[in-house]
Design a protein around this motif. Structure first.
Motif, PDB file in Angstrom:
ATOM      1  N   PHE A 187       0.814  -1.218   0.000  1.00 14.22           N
ATOM      2  CA  PHE A 187       0.000   0.000   0.000  1.00 14.22           C
ATOM      3  C   PHE A 187       0.847   1.268   0.000  1.00 14.22           C
ATOM      4  O   PHE A 187       0.315   2.368  -0.163  1.00 14.22           O
ATOM      5  CB  PHE A 187      -0.915  -0.006   1.236  1.00 14.22           C
ATOM      6  CG  PHE A 187      -2.007   1.031   1.213  1.00 14.22           C
ATOM      7  CD1 PHE A 187      -3.003   0.994   0.261  1.00 14.22           C
ATOM      8  CD2 PHE A 187      -2.038   2.041   2.164  1.00 14.22           C
ATOM      9  CE1 PHE A 187      -4.020   1.949   0.245  1.00 14.22           C
ATOM     10  CE2 PHE A 187      -3.047   2.998   2.164  1.00 14.22           C
ATOM     11  CZ  PHE A 187      -4.041   2.949   1.195  1.00 14.22           C
ATOM     12  N   ARG A 190       0.512   3.810  -2.942  1.00 14.85           N
ATOM     13  CA  ARG A 190      -0.819   4.419  -2.961  1.00 14.85           C
ATOM     14  C   ARG A 190      -1.008   5.344  -1.771  1.00 14.85           C
ATOM     15  O   ARG A 190      -1.628   6.408  -1.881  1.00 14.85           O
ATOM     16  CB  ARG A 190      -1.911   3.355  -2.958  1.00 14.85           C
ATOM     17  CG  ARG A 190      -3.266   4.033  -3.147  1.00 14.85           C
ATOM     18  CD  ARG A 190      -4.409   3.117  -3.359  1.00 14.85           C
ATOM     19  NE  ARG A 190      -5.628   3.921  -3.403  1.00 14.85           N
ATOM     20  CZ  ARG A 190      -6.796   3.548  -2.930  1.00 14.85           C
ATOM     21  NH1 ARG A 190      -6.935   2.345  -2.397  1.00 14.85           N
ATOM     22  NH2 ARG A 190      -7.844   4.337  -2.989  1.00 14.85           N
ATOM     23  N   ALA A 191      -0.473   4.969  -0.610  1.00 16.84           N
ATOM     24  CA  ALA A 191      -0.575   5.822   0.572  1.00 16.84           C
ATOM     25  C   ALA A 191       0.097   7.162   0.325  1.00 16.84           C
ATOM     26  O   ALA A 191      -0.443   8.223   0.683  1.00 16.84           O
ATOM     27  CB  ALA A 191       0.048   5.125   1.779  1.00 16.84           C
ATOM     28  N   LEU A 257     -14.060   2.557   3.354  1.00 15.56           N
ATOM     29  CA  LEU A 257     -13.301   1.375   3.718  1.00 15.56           C
ATOM     30  C   LEU A 257     -14.187   0.151   3.491  1.00 15.56           C
ATOM     31  O   LEU A 257     -15.313   0.098   3.974  1.00 15.56           O
ATOM     32  CB  LEU A 257     -12.876   1.432   5.191  1.00 15.56           C
ATOM     33  CG  LEU A 257     -12.106   2.670   5.650  1.00 15.56           C
ATOM     34  CD1 LEU A 257     -11.631   2.480   7.093  1.00 15.56           C
ATOM     35  CD2 LEU A 257     -10.929   2.981   4.739  1.00 15.56           C
ATOM     36  N   ARG A 282     -12.725   7.828  -2.588  1.00 15.82           N
ATOM     37  CA  ARG A 282     -11.484   7.086  -2.385  1.00 15.82           C
ATOM     38  C   ARG A 282     -11.831   5.792  -1.649  1.00 15.82           C
ATOM     39  O   ARG A 282     -12.373   5.831  -0.542  1.00 15.82           O
ATOM     40  CB  ARG A 282     -10.476   7.891  -1.562  1.00 15.82           C
ATOM     41  CG  ARG A 282      -9.803   9.045  -2.306  1.00 15.82           C
ATOM     42  CD  ARG A 282     -10.646  10.294  -2.379  1.00 15.82           C
ATOM     43  NE  ARG A 282      -9.920  11.408  -3.010  1.00 15.82           N
ATOM     44  CZ  ARG A 282      -9.889  12.648  -2.516  1.00 15.82           C
ATOM     45  NH1 ARG A 282     -10.537  12.943  -1.403  1.00 15.82           N
ATOM     46  NH2 ARG A 282      -9.207  13.567  -3.161  1.00 15.82           N
ATOM     47  N   ILE A 284     -10.600   2.101  -0.046  1.00 17.15           N
ATOM     48  CA  ILE A 284      -9.533   1.222   0.426  1.00 17.15           C
ATOM     49  C   ILE A 284     -10.204  -0.095   0.799  1.00 17.15           C
ATOM     50  O   ILE A 284     -11.052  -0.145   1.694  1.00 17.15           O
ATOM     51  CB  ILE A 284      -8.783   1.820   1.626  1.00 17.15           C
ATOM     52  CG1 ILE A 284      -8.202   3.192   1.255  1.00 17.15           C
ATOM     53  CG2 ILE A 284      -7.658   0.879   2.072  1.00 17.15           C
ATOM     54  CD1 ILE A 284      -7.561   3.926   2.423  1.00 17.15           C
ATOM     55  N   ASP A 285      -9.843  -1.158   0.087  1.00 20.78           N
ATOM     56  CA  ASP A 285     -10.549  -2.440   0.152  1.00 20.78           C
ATOM     57  C   ASP A 285      -9.614  -3.504   0.711  1.00 20.78           C
ATOM     58  O   ASP A 285      -8.538  -3.757   0.155  1.00 20.78           O
ATOM     59  CB  ASP A 285     -11.012  -2.813  -1.257  1.00 20.78           C
ATOM     60  CG  ASP A 285     -11.950  -3.999  -1.283  1.00 20.78           C
ATOM     61  OD1 ASP A 285     -11.966  -4.787  -0.313  1.00 20.78           O
ATOM     62  OD2 ASP A 285     -12.668  -4.161  -2.291  1.00 20.78           O
ATOM     63  N   SER A 286     -10.024  -4.156   1.799  1.00 20.16           N
ATOM     64  CA  SER A 286      -9.172  -5.189   2.389  1.00 20.16           C
ATOM     65  C   SER A 286      -8.942  -6.355   1.432  1.00 20.16           C
ATOM     66  O   SER A 286      -7.938  -7.065   1.538  1.00 20.16           O
ATOM     67  CB  SER A 286      -9.765  -5.689   3.711  1.00 20.16           C
ATOM     68  OG  SER A 286     -10.970  -6.392   3.498  1.00 20.16           O
ATOM     69  N   LEU A 307      -6.993  -3.337   7.327  1.00 20.11           N
ATOM     70  CA  LEU A 307      -7.190  -1.927   6.992  1.00 20.11           C
ATOM     71  C   LEU A 307      -6.415  -1.017   7.935  1.00 20.11           C
ATOM     72  O   LEU A 307      -5.864   0.007   7.504  1.00 20.11           O
ATOM     73  CB  LEU A 307      -8.676  -1.586   7.021  1.00 20.11           C
ATOM     74  CG  LEU A 307      -9.502  -2.195   5.885  1.00 20.11           C
ATOM     75  CD1 LEU A 307     -10.987  -1.908   6.091  1.00 20.11           C
ATOM     76  CD2 LEU A 307      -9.062  -1.663   4.526  1.00 20.11           C
ATOM     77  N   ALA A 310      -2.849  -0.901   6.712  1.00 21.17           N
ATOM     78  CA  ALA A 310      -2.699  -0.060   5.529  1.00 21.17           C
ATOM     79  C   ALA A 310      -2.819   1.426   5.878  1.00 21.17           C
ATOM     80  O   ALA A 310      -2.024   2.256   5.409  1.00 21.17           O
ATOM     81  CB  ALA A 310      -3.749  -0.442   4.488  1.00 21.17           C
ATOM     82  N   LEU A 311      -3.783   1.760   6.712  1.00 16.93           N
ATOM     83  CA  LEU A 311      -4.017   3.164   7.050  1.00 16.93           C
ATOM     84  C   LEU A 311      -2.869   3.764   7.856  1.00 16.93           C
ATOM     85  O   LEU A 311      -2.647   4.977   7.809  1.00 16.93           O
ATOM     86  CB  LEU A 311      -5.332   3.306   7.809  1.00 16.93           C
ATOM     87  CG  LEU A 311      -6.585   3.138   6.942  1.00 16.93           C
ATOM     88  CD1 LEU A 311      -7.825   2.968   7.810  1.00 16.93           C
ATOM     89  CD2 LEU A 311      -6.758   4.321   5.994  1.00 16.93           C
TER      90      LEU A 311
END
Length: 337
Positions: A187, A190-191, A257, A282, A284-286, A307, A310-311
């Motif tokens: 990630f 993308r982050a 999310l 936007r 964000i998909d687990s 998640l 990733a966050l």
């Protein structure tokens, strides 16, 4: 990856997973000794991290579970709290005053207390009947407490012979410490791009459903608001269409999310609606992250953990591009309130 010790993150989550057996034994002992209900009564942001476990118990077990806010529990009480209760608290510092007060209140009612702490030899560690310590801080605490409270719920389910199966699920969860660092790595780009994209945006709607809703709520309130001073509107995906949808217009940011349990259908509905009226959805998909060796059922259980991992990368980049350290506060633990 930016500003991260990969080995440290692996070590913390390995420590969290290593406590599963001890947590199970403590919970089983409490139930064998007559505990008839469980309370999750933490204070502040960590309280959100226990709510996926609460939801699991509500949906998979007939064992009574309650999740009051710590401060409100003291003010309002709860007739179900007493000698047959187990009350669970989580805390990074172990010194949160509302949690300490709630723990003392629970003990005064005759309840048994179990704490999960990130700092040893603190009041929440020493005052509890049973305490488990795994050193953790803000950047690792979400995954740590999501996992440990999940173990509490799974231990209750295991004791009662309900589903999911402890041994199978735990064997798969033990694969997570290394896998979560790979989630972060995948990630990272993308982050960085997303942080750059939203760095000057001061308002977001953040939404989710199922067990990942609590991560959306937590990230909006405890990271974007507390640590970045960015206004958010956390709203459950099922409630999105009962008011919040009227705020959606072009250039309104919606952070969605997506998890892997039954709430996904509600998240899909938001994902289909927003692009019709805003260019700033936007997602964000687990499901986008690989978890080798983890079954679909366990993936659904640990989607909030994925998640959160990733966050953390988004947070690391936001503090740099916004020139706003995550530790900067105006009021929290700086003034009396």
């Amino acid at each position: 990856m930016l500003n991260i010790s990969e080995l440290h993150h692996i070590d913390v989550q390995t420590g969290a997973v290593a406590l599963a057996g001890e947590i199970r034994s403590a919970v089983h002992a409490a139930l064998a000794d007559g505990v008839q209900n469980v309370f999750f009564a933490s204070a502040g942001g960590v309280a959100f991290l226990s709510l996926p476990a609460v939801k699991l118990l509500q949906e998979r077990s007939t064992f009574p579970v309650y999740a009051p806010r710590a401060a409100e529990l003291i003010e309002n009480g709860n007739v179900n709290l007493g000698p047959e209760s187990l009350v669970v608290f989580t805390s990074v510092s172990g010194t949160t005053k509302e949690a300490i007060a709630a723990l003392e209140y629970a003990r005064a009612k005759g309840a048994r207390t179990l704490t999960l702490v990130g700092t040893a030899e603190t009041p929440l560690a020493t005052l509890a009947d049973v305490s488990f310590f795994n050193e953790t801080a803000d950047d690792t605490s979400s995954e740590n407490f999501l996992l440990q409270t999940l173990f509490v719920a799974l231990a209750i389910i295991d004791y009662r012979g309900e589903s999911p199966d402890w041994d199978t699920t735990l064997a798969e969860i033990q694969l997570l410490p290394n896998a979560l660092v790979e989630v972060k790595r995948s990630f990272e780009d993308r982050a960085a791009a997303l942080a750059e994209e939203i760095k000057d945006e001061q308002n977001h709607i953040i939404t989710s459903a199922g067990n990942t809703w609590f991560e959306a709520w937590y990230y909006g309130m405890c990271i974007l608001e507390e640590m970045q001073w960015v206004w958010t509107r956390p709203v459950h995906a099922s409630d999105f269409f009962h008011g919040t949808l009227e705020l959606v217009e072009d250039n309104v940011s919606v952070l969605l999310l997506k998890g892997e349990d039954g709430g996904r259908a509600l998240e899909d509905r938001v994902e289909a609606f927003v692009p019709r009226f805003s260019s700033k959805l936007r997602v964000i998909d687990s499901r986008d992250f690989e978890l080798p060796g983890v079954s679909a059922e366990t993936r659904a259980l640990v989607a909030p953990v994925v998640l959160a991992a990733a966050l953390e990368r988004l947070s690391a980049h936001l503090e740099v591009v916004r020139d706003h350290p995550l530790t900067t506060r105006r009021y929290y633990k700086r003034v009396s309130y």
